[in-house]
Write a protein that holds these residues in place. Sequence first.
Motif, PDB file in Angstrom:
ATOM      1  N   GLY A 184       7.634   4.414   9.946  1.00 15.46           N
ATOM      2  CA  GLY A 184       8.431   5.592   9.606  1.00 15.46           C
ATOM      3  C   GLY A 184       8.355   5.930   8.130  1.00 15.46           C
ATOM      4  N   LEU A 185       8.351   4.910   7.280  1.00 15.10           N
ATOM      5  CA  LEU A 185       8.240   5.141   5.835  1.00 15.10           C
ATOM      6  C   LEU A 185       6.929   5.834   5.478  1.00 15.10           C
ATOM      7  CD1 LEU A 185       9.609   1.748   4.445  1.00 15.10           C
ATOM      8  CD2 LEU A 185      10.598   4.007   4.010  1.00 15.10           C
ATOM      9  N   VAL A 186       5.854   5.401   6.120  1.00 13.30           N
ATOM     10  CA  VAL A 186       4.556   6.020   5.839  1.00 13.30           C
ATOM     11  C   VAL A 186       4.552   7.471   6.301  1.00 13.30           C
ATOM     12  CG1 VAL A 186       2.070   5.922   6.218  1.00 13.30           C
ATOM     13  CG2 VAL A 186       3.379   3.791   6.012  1.00 13.30           C
ATOM     14  N   TYR A 187       5.022   7.724   7.537  1.00  5.80           N
ATOM     15  CA  TYR A 187       5.117   9.101   8.021  1.00  5.80           C
ATOM     16  C   TYR A 187       5.964   9.951   7.071  1.00  5.80           C
ATOM     17  CZ  TYR A 187       3.038   8.357  12.680  1.00  5.80           C
ATOM     18  OH  TYR A 187       2.182   8.119  13.719  1.00  5.80           O
ATOM     19  N   ASP A 188       7.050   9.357   6.589  1.00  4.38           N
ATOM     20  CA  ASP A 188       7.945  10.057   5.674  1.00  4.38           C
ATOM     21  C   ASP A 188       7.196  10.457   4.402  1.00  4.38           C
ATOM     22  OD1 ASP A 188      10.195  11.095   4.515  1.00  4.38           O
ATOM     23  OD2 ASP A 188      11.344   9.234   4.529  1.00  4.38           O
ATOM     24  N   ASN A 189       6.435   9.525   3.869  1.00  2.00           N
ATOM     25  CA  ASN A 189       5.742   9.780   2.605  1.00  2.00           C
ATOM     26  C   ASN A 189       4.617  10.800   2.725  1.00  2.00           C
ATOM     27  OD1 ASN A 189       7.256   8.114   0.881  1.00  2.00           O
ATOM     28  ND2 ASN A 189       6.156   6.293   1.562  1.00  2.00           N
ATOM     29  N   ILE A 190       4.015  10.921   3.917  1.00  2.00           N
ATOM     30  CA  ILE A 190       2.947  11.920   4.080  1.00  2.00           C
ATOM     31  C   ILE A 190       3.495  13.254   4.592  1.00  2.00           C
ATOM     32  CG2 ILE A 190       1.200  10.143   4.450  1.00  2.00           C
ATOM     33  CD1 ILE A 190       1.239  10.757   7.413  1.00  2.00           C
ATOM     34  N   GLY A 191       4.819  13.329   4.728  1.00  2.37           N
ATOM     35  CA  GLY A 191       5.449  14.588   5.106  1.00  2.37           C
ATOM     36  C   GLY A 191       5.502  14.867   6.591  1.00  2.37           C
ATOM     37  N   ASP A 192       5.227  13.852   7.414  1.00  2.92           N
ATOM     38  CA  ASP A 192       5.317  14.022   8.874  1.00  2.92           C
ATOM     39  C   ASP A 192       6.724  13.594   9.301  1.00  2.92           C
ATOM     40  OD1 ASP A 192       5.115  14.041  11.608  1.00  2.92           O
ATOM     41  OD2 ASP A 192       3.183  12.999  11.689  1.00  2.92           O
ATOM     42  N   TYR A 203       0.838  -1.202   0.000  1.00  2.00           N
ATOM     43  CA  TYR A 203       0.000   0.000   0.000  1.00  2.00           C
ATOM     44  C   TYR A 203       0.873   1.251   0.000  1.00  2.00           C
ATOM     45  CZ  TYR A 203      -4.629  -2.135   0.689  1.00  2.00           C
ATOM     46  OH  TYR A 203      -5.811  -2.817   0.523  1.00  2.00           O
ATOM     47  N   ASN A 204       1.954   1.213   0.760  1.00  2.00           N
ATOM     48  CA  ASN A 204       2.859   2.358   0.817  1.00  2.00           C
ATOM     49  C   ASN A 204       3.490   2.609  -0.556  1.00  2.00           C
ATOM     50  OD1 ASN A 204       4.204   4.440   2.324  1.00  2.00           O
ATOM     51  ND2 ASN A 204       6.067   3.208   2.184  1.00  2.00           N
ATOM     52  N   LYS A 205       3.909   1.524  -1.232  1.00  2.00           N
ATOM     53  CA  LYS A 205       4.499   1.654  -2.561  1.00  2.00           C
ATOM     54  C   LYS A 205       3.496   2.242  -3.558  1.00  2.00           C
ATOM     55  CE  LYS A 205       8.786   0.106  -2.713  1.00  2.00           C
ATOM     56  NZ  LYS A 205       9.898   0.875  -3.304  1.00  2.00           N
ATOM     57  N   MET A 206       2.222   1.920  -3.352  1.00  2.00           N
ATOM     58  CA  MET A 206       1.167   2.382  -4.262  1.00  2.00           C
ATOM     59  C   MET A 206       0.593   3.729  -3.834  1.00  2.00           C
ATOM     60  SD  MET A 206      -0.699  -1.325  -4.793  1.00  2.00           S
ATOM     61  CE  MET A 206      -1.796  -0.799  -6.125  1.00  2.00           C
ATOM     62  N   SER A 207       1.217   4.351  -2.821  1.00  2.00           N
ATOM     63  CA  SER A 207       0.818   5.683  -2.320  1.00  2.00           C
ATOM     64  C   SER A 207      -0.550   5.698  -1.656  1.00  2.00           C
ATOM     65  CB  SER A 207       0.858   6.731  -3.450  1.00  2.00           C
ATOM     66  OG  SER A 207       2.148   6.788  -4.033  1.00  2.00           O
ATOM     67  N   ASP A 208      -1.013   4.525  -1.223  1.00  2.00           N
ATOM     68  CA  ASP A 208      -2.258   4.459  -0.450  1.00  2.00           C
ATOM     69  C   ASP A 208      -1.865   4.477   1.025  1.00  2.00           C
ATOM     70  OD1 ASP A 208      -4.631   3.904   0.800  1.00  2.00           O
ATOM     71  OD2 ASP A 208      -5.214   2.272  -0.535  1.00  2.00           O
ATOM     72  N   TYR A 209      -1.556   5.673   1.529  1.00  2.00           N
ATOM     73  CA  TYR A 209      -0.922   5.788   2.827  1.00  2.00           C
ATOM     74  C   TYR A 209      -1.870   5.500   3.984  1.00  2.00           C
ATOM     75  CZ  TYR A 209       2.602   7.931  -0.117  1.00  2.00           C
ATOM     76  OH  TYR A 209       3.508   8.158  -1.116  1.00  2.00           O
ATOM     77  N   SER A 210      -3.146   5.748   3.790  1.00  2.00           N
ATOM     78  CA  SER A 210      -4.117   5.450   4.846  1.00  2.00           C
ATOM     79  C   SER A 210      -4.167   3.949   5.126  1.00  2.00           C
ATOM     80  CB  SER A 210      -5.503   5.964   4.439  1.00  2.00           C
ATOM     81  OG  SER A 210      -6.469   5.600   5.403  1.00  2.00           O
TER      82      SER A 210
END
Length: 393
Positions: free
Chosen positions: A261-269, A222-229
């Motif tokens: 951490g990767l997800v937070y990184d991708n959403i700019g947190d 999901y993270n790779k596909m930009s579905d961060y939720s």
Amino acid sequence: MNSIFRIGPIKQINRNNRLWQVNLTLISDYDPDLHALTERIHNEMYPEKKGWDRLGHLLIQLGQFNKAYEVYDILLDRTKTDKEKAHLYHMLGTVKDSQGEYKNAIGYYQQSIEIEQKLLPPTDANLATSHNNIGFVYDRMGDYSNALSYHQKALDIKQKTLPSNHIDLATSYNNIASVYYNLGDYSNTLSNHRKALEIYQKTLSSNHPALAYSYNNVGCIYNKMSDYSNAFSSHQRAIEIRQKTLPSNHPDLAQSYNNIGLVYDNIGDYPNALSSYKKALEIWQKILPSNHPDLATFYNNIGSVYDNMDDYSNALLSHQKALEICKEALPSKHPDLAYSYNNIGTVYCCMGDHSKALSFLEKALAIFQNSLPPTHPHIKTLIDNINYVKKKL
């Protein structure tokens, strides 16, 4: 005659840091703990194997691959039945796979399969195992087309003989997902990981470690596909299970902290991303040698956050630390080296040093072109970045 003691209380003598009293209790041959330990050792020493075959398995377990090869080669010369030959070819393939001699490993595995196909029904579980093993070798060789073909053959066999919610089917779905991931086909990766997750949800307890592993896989895609939720909720479910069932310094927890951490990184947190990455790094530093390649991954992640926070000095230090580890621990054409070169090149670009940026990005591209399919998204992204930097020179 040997004696076995149980270690009791340990006390310091006269406050001397170099003198300690250790209380030992002699235990009898009928002690239940000793009996349990003996049974465990017996069970892990391949009780179903006999003679030299058992020795060969033990040598593989100990990493003595050359000696294991000699044992199985001698057994192959002496054996007379096709059933035994199929097993010995399989074990020789296992040895060569462990030594990184992948072409030889495939040759032995295929000889085993050829015999098995004559002796066994087409849906026999041993055939599925053999197809899986060849799939793993092709995957390690980067031959993803053949890897996918053999894993699919294994799945086809299992689907004909096992119930739809059997754990072994989940394993095959995860194997296939892994190959699709390496091909950069994230849609099929997600589809297969979700199939595995559905099986685990039906068959395992709500806090089973394998369920956490499956949530983790789904979250990563999901993270790779930009579905961060969905990525965050999947990783959060994984870490909740692991926090309940694992010790605080377990590597799986480090993996979960890293992925969140990767997800937070991708959403700019970035503050939460940095905090999560550092938690992961602290665990790995306690359990891994200082040059372990997994540490490089965490240094790269921390460096990327510093880069996003415009703290280029700390970003460069982290990425250089990762590169040092990769150079020491990995072959010169390993993809992880390319990631480090790319990251350092990106930081130099942000710092305005486009000459150094181009040098590192071109090193990364050379490795990717040698190790990934030409259609892989990493190659296209890197070529675009190089063209951008060239325009700045």
